[in-house]
Structure formats: structure tokens, C-alpha cells
Write an enzyme that holds these catalytic residues in place. Structure first.
Site, PDB file in Angstrom:
ATOM      1  N   ASP A   7       0.790  -1.236   0.000  1.00 49.35           N
ATOM      2  CA  ASP A   7       0.000   0.000   0.000  1.00 49.35           C
ATOM      3  C   ASP A   7       0.822   1.288   0.000  1.00 49.35           C
ATOM      4  O   ASP A   7       0.352   2.327   0.473  1.00 49.35           O
ATOM      5  CB  ASP A   7      -0.926   0.037   1.227  1.00 49.35           C
ATOM      6  CG  ASP A   7      -1.925  -1.105   1.259  1.00 49.35           C
ATOM      7  OD1 ASP A   7      -2.045  -1.815   0.252  1.00 49.35           O
ATOM      8  OD2 ASP A   7      -2.596  -1.277   2.294  1.00 49.35           O
ATOM      9  N   GLU A  45      -7.124  -3.399  -3.836  1.00 48.25           N
ATOM     10  CA  GLU A  45      -8.501  -3.224  -3.409  1.00 48.25           C
ATOM     11  C   GLU A  45      -9.044  -1.874  -3.882  1.00 48.25           C
ATOM     12  O   GLU A  45     -10.039  -1.812  -4.588  1.00 48.25           O
ATOM     13  CB  GLU A  45      -8.552  -3.323  -1.884  1.00 48.25           C
ATOM     14  CG  GLU A  45      -9.926  -3.348  -1.272  1.00 48.25           C
ATOM     15  CD  GLU A  45      -9.840  -3.588   0.231  1.00 48.25           C
ATOM     16  OE1 GLU A  45     -10.501  -4.521   0.715  1.00 48.25           O
ATOM     17  OE2 GLU A  45      -9.106  -2.839   0.918  1.00 48.25           O
ATOM     18  N   GLU A  68      -7.876   5.156  -4.358  1.00 49.06           N
ATOM     19  CA  GLU A  68      -6.706   5.623  -3.618  1.00 49.06           C
ATOM     20  C   GLU A  68      -5.453   5.556  -4.485  1.00 49.06           C
ATOM     21  O   GLU A  68      -4.529   6.362  -4.306  1.00 49.06           O
ATOM     22  CB  GLU A  68      -6.534   4.798  -2.342  1.00 49.06           C
ATOM     23  CG  GLU A  68      -7.578   5.128  -1.282  1.00 49.06           C
ATOM     24  CD  GLU A  68      -7.408   4.319  -0.014  1.00 49.06           C
ATOM     25  OE1 GLU A  68      -7.192   4.916   1.060  1.00 49.06           O
ATOM     26  OE2 GLU A  68      -7.509   3.074  -0.097  1.00 49.06           O
TER      27      GLU A  68
END
Length: 679
Positions: A413, A491, A495
Site C-alpha cells: 500500500d 482493493e 486511492e
């Protein structure tokens, strides 16, 4: 990335206790440069290196000095769809002196990885090649086995082509660069000693025309492939090839959509392979040019805020800014902290857009107080550090806990977390240029962690090339140095979009036109990929009918799987699936959700889930925000009933969104964005 000169900055070095040792699988000559941590071949260098990776159109698995190839079948139900690996063809040396030796990655590029089974086998695994190409480096007896039974085995007269029929209905073709003697039994083919090139391809269709295409292009093979950023909003694929003749590769549906009509390639519309990503179509040519729609990076809303709404927004803005002082940040998580930083930065830009500047000093002070400790190392219990083993930024909490900061310390991430910080930094530098100049080196170091364009072997870069972005799929991966049977995953596409959008904003504020150009291109490609693979429309045929019928947006998208469930919520929490692919709510969100008819389908699919007990107010806010694209007044009334907001969102931001919607819509239900054409 940046072409301007300024003092370089590196966060303090640390030694992680949780990162794997890259020397287990990478060739020694690669270890002196930063290494990929979210790549399409990442499973090959984690743990035992024996989990498969999807290198279109094949699933490929390397273990025990052999390489297994699968042309996967697809399983689907309403909850998920995935490709099934089976060892259709396994290649090894029949007289290998080290049968248990692991493979070595000897080189890699954007579109390819070279995997060596020492001492004699080298596989050029190039994405989109319908052939598996193996170079036998010295005389070796080959073993080609299968878990199926071999029904038929037909050589040509020259013994350079062999047609292999299996009892599962598959037919494979083996080509060799020079004559080779092969013998077979029920499930294995053995060769005499051979040195040269072996190419193996499945015949995806019994049509004889498919076989003639494979025959025609079997003599030209790619050994590597890389992506070049040349013209604005364009990326060019270039393959290094050997042999003779023209190069045949396969394109995914997004490639076909973006392929420049003027580039010198030929599309073989009827030559297709199945894939979880949609049909892969043959393209002949040494290089392709992909051209994306231009995206204008804007600080403020695209069409402006309605004047009559200013008083309502100002009331919310004053309250939200006052709350900055009363609600001290308690989290030490780099992800949640970054969201709070970006939330405050949104307030500054909204204040700027509507001309209510009285609140700017308070926001500026808040942003300085929250961002500076992360940049100068005084945050305390957490902060950014530099890991030399792989080449990248990790956090204190992540350096000794693989689950800390959602795995940031094992390179999970990165674009999500850093993207939020970059947004806050860009806004603060915009409203305080002196601060921006002071902290520019740290800002660029953060950005470079996932936005470096150069390759480590050709520069002094401390970071790998485009850590998260996949230049073949044209979207990012988020899962880092964790082994997964289904490969990398992501996911939240929104973002990811935010990360490149924020990098582009940073380029704007620092006058870095190169950064703006590249980040805008990546933003555009991430949006295209989101709309292709994450946004599931009612009439889509990309996925199986049972999966499409039950889903309007992806939960987690894997290299080899599509899942309706989320990491943090079950599939039936549809509001979470919608929200995690909307947040943060920004001007670029309008581009991401420019298809109004799809938005209507998505919201209608989600709304019934809001009746479930315990639905979070924050998630409701994102559903209502999308509803506001086509039902503005209804959505506004719903937003006014909210009692709480996502930790990266505010009432101010929701009102700004609702009052900056526009009724411009074309006949296909798509917004006309940027005022120059309907996309």
C-alpha cells in the site's frame, strides 16, 4: 523523476527484521540496485519461489529445477472468479546434476522477466507472448512432461515442429531452432542432447488458421520488453527480439482500446486467447503506442461551485476547521494519519475555491504541525525510514512488524499511504511557498518511492522503477512482499488514482512539468483500468454472467482472481465496496466516475445494503456522493441527515461535491468533463 536540481534527501537508514532476503533468488549483479516489490513476478522471489504467476496467457510456476506452464481454465460463481492452475506442460533437464536447485532471476523489465534454471535453461517470460521461450544454453537432454496423458505426438519432417495432443482436449505445439530427436511415453517427452531455442505454445482453437499463425511467427522471439514515456499521455511498448521475421504478441482489452491507430502494427482480430482479463488478441509489430485520454489535473472542482451554495459551505467549513484544534490526531498509523492530513488539505482548497480565506491560516498551522514531524523524523513512535535491502521507504512500526501500518514495512500500500501525504504536502506548499521550498527534498523523496521512472541499474536512484504501477495491466498493485497463490492484488483503485493525482499536484506546485506529465499519464491509465476491470456494468461481458449479475464493483482484484469480498468486510457490505473505490472525494473523482449510467447502476445496487443494522455513516456519505451525480437534491437531503463522516472526509467536502455537480450529460449518460469533449 524531477529534472530540477536540489539537495537530495534520504530518510534515516534502518534494518528491517521482517523483510525477506532478496539474495535468495535475484542474480548477484541485480542486488546492488533497488528491487521491485509489487511486480508481476513477485511470487518468484518470495519464500520458496514456487507459487505461480500469471504471465498472460499462461500461469507459470517454477519449482525443483523445473518450470510448469498452465493454460488456465476459469472457475466462476456469483462471489468470485479465478483461473485454475494445472501443470499442463513441465520443462526441465532430464540429466540435471542439481535437481533441487531453485531458479535465479537474471534480468527483468517492465514487460518481461528472465528466469534461469541453472546450469543450462533460460526462460524469457515476456508478458503477452503466446509462446513460452526457452534457451538451452549448452547441450542438455530435455524432459517435457504433463499431468495429462499424451494421446498424439506428430513431428514435421524436419523435426523442428511437434504437435502434442493431450487427453484434456488441449493441443500444444513445440518448435525448435534446429532439429531435435524426441521420444515419448504416456505423459513424458524426452530429447537427445540439444542446444538452442525451444518455443511451446498452446493451440487455443482447433481452427487450422490458428496453427498457421503460430507457425508463421514461431521464428521471432522476444527476450525482453520495456515501456517508454515519450509523447504526452502516451506510452510505447518496445520489445527486444531475436530470431527472424515479425513479432507476434497478445494485447488485453485495454491495450486494444488505447492502441494508437497510427502505430505500425497489425491486429489479428480472430486470433484470440482466453484470459480472466478478457480476450487477448494477437498484435504483430515490434512496438506499440498506447494513447490515453488526456486528464487535466485541477486543484478545484472541474465546473465550479454554485454561488448560492457558498453560505452553506462556509458554515460547514468554519465548523470543520474549528474541529481541527479540538480533535487532536491520536493515531500513529501512517495510513490513517495521512488520511487526516489530506482531509485538512481539502478544507484549504475548498476555502480557496469559494474565496473564504479567513480559515487558511488555521489550516496551514495544522498542516505544518502534522506533516513536519513525519518529514524531519520527530514524530516519535512512528516515522519514515529507508530500507537498503530492497530500496525503499518503510515506517518504524513496519520495520519490525509485518502487519504494522497495514504491511507498509513489507511494501504494502505504499502509493495509498504516501499519496495522502503528498496531497497534504502539495496543498501546504501551495499556500506557503517558503515551507514548500524548505521541505521539497523530503517531499520528492516520498514521491520517488513509488514514482521513480529510472531503472536502478542505470542511475543512482534509491528506489525501483514505478514501485506499484504495472505497465502491462496499466494499473497499480498494492500487496508488496507477501506471497499469494493468486499473485498481486489491489482493493482501492480510487486511492491509487489519488496517489498519482497528488504527485501531479506536487509537480504543479513545484513547477515540475515532467512530473506533471508522467503523473497525469499514470492517473489517466489508472482510471482507464479501473473502469475496465473494477467497474462492473450490467451489460458487461468481460466476466462470467453469474459474477456480473451479482456485482457492480470489484472487492479485491488479483492478478489471477476477482473477488467480491474485501480485506476488511464481507461481500454483502456493498457500501464498503463502493466507498473504498470512491474515497477520497476529489476533483479527479468526477473523471473516475464519468459514466453516469454506470454510477446509477452502482448506487442502485448499493442502496439496499444501507438498510442493514450497523452501517457506518462514513460509508453512507460516499454512496450519497455518487447518487448526487444524477439525483442532486435527493442526495443533498440524505447528506444532511449524516451524523458522522469517514475519517478522510467532512461535511464541507460533501457539500462542495454536491454543489459542484453539473447537469451536462450526453446521450449515453456520460458527463462532459473538462469542457472540451464527452468521453
Amino acid at each position: 523523476m524531477n529534472r530540477h536540481t536540489f539537495r537530495p534527501f534520504t530518510f534515516p537508514e534502518t534494518h528491517s527484521t521482517v523483510l525477506p532476503d532478496p539474495s535468495s533468488f535475484f542474480s548477484p549483479n541485480l542486488l546492488s540496485s533497488p528491487l521491485p516489490t509489487n511486480s508481476f513476478f513477485q511470487n518468484f522471489v518470495l519464500k520458496n519461489g514456487d507459487q505461480p504467476e500469471y504471465i498472460h496467457p499462461y500461469l507459470i510456476k517454477s519449482s525443483l529445477s523445473s518450470l510448469s506452464v498452465s493454460y488456465p481454465s476459469l472457475f466462476s460463481n456469483p462471489s468470485f472468479t479465478y483461473q485454475i492452475f494445472s501443470s499442463d506442460i513441465t520443462i526441465s533437464g532430464s540429466n540435471n546434476p542439481n535437481p533441487n536447485q531453485t531458479h535465479v532471476i537474471s534480468s527483468f523489465n517492465d514487460l518481461s522477466v528472465t528466469l534461469d534454471l541453472k546450469p543450462s535453461l533460460r526462460f524469457f517470460l515476456v508478458r503477452g507472448s503466446p509462446y513460452i521461450t526457452c534457451q538451452v544454453l549448452q547441450n542438455l537432454k530435455l524432459s517435457i512432461s504433463t499431468i495429462h496423458a499424451i494421446l498424439n505426438f506428430v513431428p514435421n519432417l524436419a523435426k523442428t515442429k511437434f504437435k502434442i495432443s493431450l487427453n484434456n482436449g488441449q493441443t500444444w505445439i513445440l518448435y525448435s531452432s534446429s532439429p531435435i530427436n524426441l521420444t515419448r511415453d504416456v505423459s513424458k517427452i524426452l530429447s537427445d542432447e540439444f542446444c538452442g531455442i525451444i518455443r511451446i505454445a498452446i493451440l487455443p482453437n482447433s481452427d487450422s488458421r490458428f496453427e498457421s499463425v503460430l507457425d508463421r511467427f514461431s521464428t521471432c522471439y522476444p527476450v525482453s520488453g520495456h515501456a517508454v514515456f515519450t509523447e504526452p499521455f502516451c506510452v510505447e511498448y518496445k520489445w527486444e527480439k531475436k530470431g527472424w521475421g515479425d513479432l507476434l504478441m497478445l494485447a488485453n482489452p485495454l491495450h486494444i482500446r488505447l492502441l494508437d491507430d497510427d502505430c505500425d502494427v497489425k491486429v489479428l482480430d480472430d486470433f484470440k486467447y482466453n484470459s480472466i482479463d478478457g480476450e487477448l488478441v494477437g498484435v504483430v509489430g515490434d512496438s506499440w503506442v498506447l494513447e490515453t485520454d488526456p486528464v487535466s489535473i485541477t486543484w478545484h472542482s472541474i465546473k465550479g461551485v454554485r454561488l448560492e451554495a457558498y453560505p452553506q459551505i462556509i458554515d460547514a467549513l468554519v465548523q470543520d476547521v474549528n474541529d481541527l484544534d479540538s480533535n487532536a490526531i491520536e493515531t500513529t498509523s501512517s495510513y490513517f494519519f495521512g488520511k487526516l492530513v489530506a482531509r485538512a488539505a481539502r478544507l484549504a482548497l475548498i476555502a480557496e475555491e469559494i474565496g473564504y480565506l479567513d480559515v487558511i491560516p488555521k489550516i496551514k498551522r495544522y498542516l505544518k504541525d502534522t506533516i513536519e514531524p513525519w518529514l524531519d523524523g520527530t514524530f516519535g513512535s512512528n516515522g519514515f525510514l529507508y530500507d537498503k535491502s530492497w530500496g525503499g521507504i518503510i515506517t518504524k512500526q513496519g520495520s519490525n512488524d509485518s502487519g504494522g501500518d497495514f504491511g507498509f514495512g513489507v511494501y504494502n500500500d505504499h502509493h495509498f499511504h504516501i499519496g495522502y501525504f503528498l496531497y497534504g504536502i502539495a496543498v501546504l506548499a501551495k499556500i506557503d511557498s517558503f515551507w514548500g521550498r524548505k521541505y521539497r527534498p523530503q517531499a520528492y523523496s516520498l514521491m520517488a518511492d513509488f514514482m521513480t521512472l529510472s531503472r536502478g541499474g542505470h542511475s543512482n536512484s534509491k528506489y525501483p522503477r514505478l514501485r506499484c504501477f504495472d505497465l502491462w495491466k496499466l494499473h497499480s498493485w498494492a500487496s508488496g512482499l507477501t506471497e499469494f497463490a493468486d499473485g498481486r492484488n489491489q482493493e482501492s483503485t480510487s486511492e491509487a488514482v489519488n496517489a498519482y493525482y497528488s504527485a501531479a499536484l506536487m509537480g504543479l506546485v513545484y513547477g515540475d512539468t515532467h512530473l506533471v506529465a508522467v503523473a497525469s499519464l499514470l492517473t489517466s491509465m489508472e482510471i482507464h483500468a479501473s473502469q475496465t476491470w473494477w467497474h462492473v456494468k450490467e451489460d458487461d461481458t468481460l466476466y462470467a454472467a453469474d459474477f456480473t449479475r451479482e456485482n457492480r464493483v470489484m472487492g479485491v482484484l488479483w492478478a489471477n482472481k476477482r473477488d467480491s469480498g474485501l480485506w476488511f468486510a464481507p461481500a454483502e457490505w456493498k457500501e464498503c465496496r463502493l466507498g473504498i473505490n470512491v474515497l477520497p472525494l476529489l476533483p479527479i473523482t468526477e473523471v473516475l466516475f464519468s459514466d453516469v449510467e454506470y454510477v446509477r447502476q452502482l448506487v442502485n445496487w448499493t442502496l439496499p445494503a444501507l438498510g442493514r443494522e450497523g452501517v457506518g455513516e462514513g460509508w453512507k456519505g460516499f454512496v450519497y456522493a455518487l447518487e448526487g451525480i444524477y439525483e442532486n437534491e435527493i442526495a443533498l437531503e440524505k447528506i444532511r441527515t449524516l451524523t458522522a463522516y469517514d475519517d478522510g472526509n467532512t461535511l464541507t467536502n460533501l457539500l462542495w461535491w454536491i454543489f459542484s455537480r453539473d447537469d451536462c450529460e450526453d446521450g449515453n449518460g456520460k458527463h462532459c468533463w473538462f469542457g472540451h469533449y464527452c468521453h
